[in-house]
Write an enzyme that holds these catalytic residues in place. Structure first.
Site, mmCIF file in Angstrom:
data_model
loop_
_atom_site.group_PDB
_atom_site.id
_atom_site.type_symbol
_atom_site.label_atom_id
_atom_site.label_comp_id
_atom_site.label_asym_id
_atom_site.label_seq_id
_atom_site.Cartn_x
_atom_site.Cartn_y
_atom_site.Cartn_z
ATOM 1 N N GLU A 100 -3.999 -9.272 3.530
ATOM 2 C CA GLU A 100 -4.821 -8.903 4.681
ATOM 3 C C GLU A 100 -5.989 -9.854 4.928
ATOM 4 O OE1 GLU A 100 -2.548 -5.118 3.991
ATOM 5 O OE2 GLU A 100 -3.237 -6.840 2.843
ATOM 6 N N GLU A 109 0.830 -1.200 0.000
ATOM 7 C CA GLU A 109 0.000 0.000 0.000
ATOM 8 C C GLU A 109 0.869 1.256 0.000
ATOM 9 O OE1 GLU A 109 -4.146 -0.895 2.166
ATOM 10 O OE2 GLU A 109 -2.408 -1.278 3.465
#
Length: 264
Positions: free
Chosen positions: A141, A121
């Protein structure tokens, strides 16, 4: 500021002319994003935005990884202490990824090793990405019950929706070679050339008119989802058309000499 400064969090800040090099220096934790290093990165990016002498930023990691994401050991310790865990956008501090996206100075990620979870990210929040071959990238995630809030929003804007959703849903990694084919990686170079290539690219950007560069980044980021007619009239950031640097740039071009930018 001295040429090199090291923060207690592990962030190393170095000025190389008009390029500021930010290094995540926690190799023993694969440069995981602790709360402290996130706060220091946010502060440093805000300083870069305010400092007219910084015209490009290179972000990298020391050791074998670029960044392994958020510091899960720190999060688990907080859970054990009974501390309340707040979602990324419900915290009293600003999101690092949001700040990186909005920083008007171009940011280049020099990805020397694994960029996964929050590390991926962070790379996505940068403007350009230079990577070594064989680097794993992805958002695991879903495998650990996290949300990939930033990645879930940004990745479908960068690559086809189906591919983005597959990465999000499966939590599997791809290599930097695959990411380059998708356009997520700008340059794929040998590992020893990642940082030098990123710095040269930053120097090329820093040599251009700073008002123009800031205008281009703000316009590109803020107009992305707007209809064409609105985007063309957005008028954000400094206006290069009315600047002294426009006059200087034209004069230097016609006189066949390097321009002397003032940022005005």
């Amino acid at each position: 500021m001295s040429d090199v400064q090291r923060r207690e969090s592990g962030l190393v800040v170095e000025d190389r002319g008009q390029v500021r090099l930010l290094t995540l220096d926690r190799p023993e934790r694969r440069n995981a994003l602790s709360s402290a290093i996130q706060a220091d990165l946010v502060e440093e990016l805000l300083r870069c935005a305010e400092d007219g002498g910084v015209r490009a930023i290179v972000l990298t990691g020391s050791g074998p990884a670029f960044c392994a994401g958020f510091d899960l050991k720190e999060i688990r310790e907080g859970d054990r202490r009974g501390e309340r865990f707040r979602p990324p956008m419900n915290r009293p501090t600003r999101s690092l990824f949001e700040v990186a996206t909005e920083t008007p100075v171009p940011i280049i990620a020099a990805i020397n090793g694994a960029a996964v979870a929050g590390g991926f990210e962070l790379a996505l929040a940068c403007d350009l990405r230079v990577a070594a071959p064989g680097v794993p990238m992805g958002l695991p995630e879903a495998k650990i019950g996290m949300g990939a809030n930033f990645g879930s929003v940004v990745l479908p804007k960068r690559i086809p929706m189906g591919i983005a959703l597959e990465l999000l849903y499966t939590g599997e990694y791809v290599t930097s070679e695959v990411a380059e084919r998708w356009g997520l990686v700008n340059r794929l170079v040998p590992a020893e050339e990642v940082l030098p290539t990123a710095l040269r690219l930053a120097e090329t950007i820093a040599a251009n008119a700073p008002i123009s560069i800031r205008r281009m980044k703000e316009t590109a980021v803020k107009s992305l989802e707007l209809p064409l007619w609105q985007a063309l009239r957005l008028d954000v950031g400094p206006n290069p058309y009315l600047s002294e640097d426009r006059e200087e740039g034209i004069a230097a071009h016609l006189e066949k000499r390097p321009p002397r930018w003032t940022g005005r």
